[in-house]
Design an enzyme around this catalytic site. Structure first.
Site, PDB file in Angstrom:
ATOM      1  N   HIS A 121      -1.604 -13.037  -1.124  1.00 20.43           N
ATOM      2  CA  HIS A 121      -2.939 -13.276  -0.570  1.00 20.43           C
ATOM      3  C   HIS A 121      -3.032 -14.627   0.122  1.00 20.43           C
ATOM      4  O   HIS A 121      -4.088 -14.981   0.656  1.00 20.43           O
ATOM      5  CB  HIS A 121      -3.996 -13.196  -1.678  1.00 20.43           C
ATOM      6  N   THR A 122      -1.946 -15.379   0.136  1.00 21.79           N
ATOM      7  CA  THR A 122      -1.917 -16.607   0.925  1.00 21.79           C
ATOM      8  C   THR A 122      -1.887 -16.275   2.411  1.00 21.79           C
ATOM      9  O   THR A 122      -2.149 -17.123   3.251  1.00 21.79           O
ATOM     10  CB  THR A 122      -0.690 -17.479   0.563  1.00 21.79           C
ATOM     11  N   ASP A 143       3.329 -19.530   1.538  1.00 21.23           N
ATOM     12  CA  ASP A 143       3.589 -20.635   0.626  1.00 21.23           C
ATOM     13  C   ASP A 143       2.823 -20.395  -0.675  1.00 21.23           C
ATOM     14  O   ASP A 143       2.265 -19.323  -0.883  1.00 21.23           O
ATOM     15  CB  ASP A 143       3.171 -21.973   1.266  1.00 21.23           C
ATOM     16  N   ASP A 149       7.980   5.431  -0.215  1.00 22.21           N
ATOM     17  CA  ASP A 149       8.526   6.574   0.509  1.00 22.21           C
ATOM     18  C   ASP A 149       8.005   6.679   1.942  1.00 22.21           C
ATOM     19  O   ASP A 149       8.176   7.703   2.595  1.00 22.21           O
ATOM     20  CB  ASP A 149       8.224   7.873  -0.239  1.00 22.21           C
ATOM     21  N   GLY A 170       5.028   5.894  -4.554  1.00 18.10           N
ATOM     22  CA  GLY A 170       6.268   5.125  -4.494  1.00 18.10           C
ATOM     23  C   GLY A 170       6.603   4.716  -3.074  1.00 18.10           C
ATOM     24  O   GLY A 170       5.898   5.048  -2.116  1.00 18.10           O
ATOM     25  N   HIS A 198       0.822  -1.206   0.000  1.00 20.39           N
ATOM     26  CA  HIS A 198       0.000   0.000   0.000  1.00 20.39           C
ATOM     27  C   HIS A 198       0.858   1.259   0.000  1.00 20.39           C
ATOM     28  O   HIS A 198       0.440   2.294  -0.520  1.00 20.39           O
ATOM     29  CB  HIS A 198      -0.948  -0.010   1.196  1.00 20.39           C
TER      30      HIS A 198
END
Length: 327
Positions: free
Chosen positions: A191-192, A251, A72, A70, A64
């Site tokens: 998203h695992t 994983d 920062d 960028g 995010h």
């Protein structure tokens, strides 16, 4: 003319990104704060023992941050006066782990004051939180970023991937950040880890085409399970694992559920709607080691998006507020 000018600006930004990325180094703090990685790693190890979901929190925070202005550390800044900061925007209100970054920063400031940026701390902390269960670094982190001085909630929309996005929208967004389809599929593998509020996917369960129907691309049996977990209307207090049974394990299991049509978001299912993307999903599903290698490469690219180096930006003394005056 407007399109031409906009495209020129995009090319300029992209060229600056590539140029700045070359200034990052694995040994940036060798002479100024050689113990920085050790400090971050040890603090993260303490926090992950008490919070096994920290890896999910910090890798999401880094995503995010990098996708808006960028990498920062603008996502770390608190709101000042009436100008709401990035963390106040709806997609960021569920971010966690800010206290951990504060802890690391305070410790480093006592050892190496005014030297290590919050942006670098976030990059190291995210890597180490994911790596903690493996007892080794899962990817190398180049350092040398500096911190931005601006954080605006109004800049979130259009810069962060939406859970409702289709494949074309995702590709365009990632391309604008200097990332390709392979990076899109590989980084989606994060998203695992973690969970999601029901509101991010409830439309798939109850009203996908505004006719009270479910998304046909979602496995019907899984949809039934989700409806039991997430009654309609969606409650912000209820969360669901993004990768059922594997939400605390880094994983390649995410690709297993994706091929079973159990990806939680529209944006997950979208990865199967393109022939090339579908092939990448299948390759990553077959080999955990391939996923780890690919993830390391894509993380290096993502962590270099729009970085500030040299005299740009500043080295914040407190990650939540910009320094008074200029560095």
């Amino acid at each position: 003319m407007k399109m031409r000018a906009g495209y020129s600006i995009f090319l300029l930004i992209l060229s600056l990104t590539v140029c700045n990325a070359g200034k990052l180094s694995n040994s940036f703090y060798k002479n100024t704060c050689p113990q920085v990685e050790k400090i971050v790693r040890e603090i993260i190890q303490i926090h992950t023992r008490n919070n096994p979901s920290l890896g999910a929190q910090l890798i999401r925070m880094q995503f995010h941050d990098c996708f808006v202005r960028g990498c920062d550390a603008s996502v770390l800044l608190d709101t000042v006066n009436n100008s709401k900061a990035e963390k106040e925007a709806m997609p960021n209100q569920s971010l966690g782990g800010f206290d951990v970054i504060d802890d690391i920063k305070a410790t480093i400031e006592r050892v190496c004051p005014k030297v290590v940026s919050c942006a670098d701390i976030l990059a190291l902390a995210a890597r180490d939180a994911i790596s903690a269960p493996f007892k080794k670094s899962m990817w190398s982190v180049q350092l040398g970023r500096r911190d931005g001085r601006v954080s605006l909630a109004t800049e979130i929309n259009g810069n962060l991937p939406s859970p409702f996005a289709n494949f074309t929208s995702l590709v365009q967004l990632f391309k604008g950040k200097g990332l390709n389809v392979n990076d899109l599929v590989v980084l989606s593998g994060a998203h695992t880890l973690g969970d999601s509020r029901c509101g991010a996917f409830s439309r798939r369960l109850y009203n996908f085409t505004s006719k009270g129907d479910a998304d046909p691309s979602l496995d019907p049996t899984y949809a039934k399970i989700l409806r039991k977990q997430c009654p309609n209307p969606a409650s912000p207090a209820i969360t669901v694992e993004m990768d059922p049974g594997s939400s605390l394990s880094f994983d390649n299991h995410y690709y297993d559920i994706l091929l079973q049509k159990k990806g939680l978001f529209v944006s997950d299912a979208a990865l199967l709607t393109d022939k090339n993307s579908n092939k990448i999903v299948t390759r990553l599903q077959r080999s955990r080691s391939l996923f780890f290698t690919a993830f390391a490469k894509s993380m290096k690219k993502m962590a270099a998006i729009g970085v500030l180096t040299g005299n740009a930006g500043e080295i914040r003394q407190n990650c939540r507020v910009v320094n008074p005056g200029k560095n």
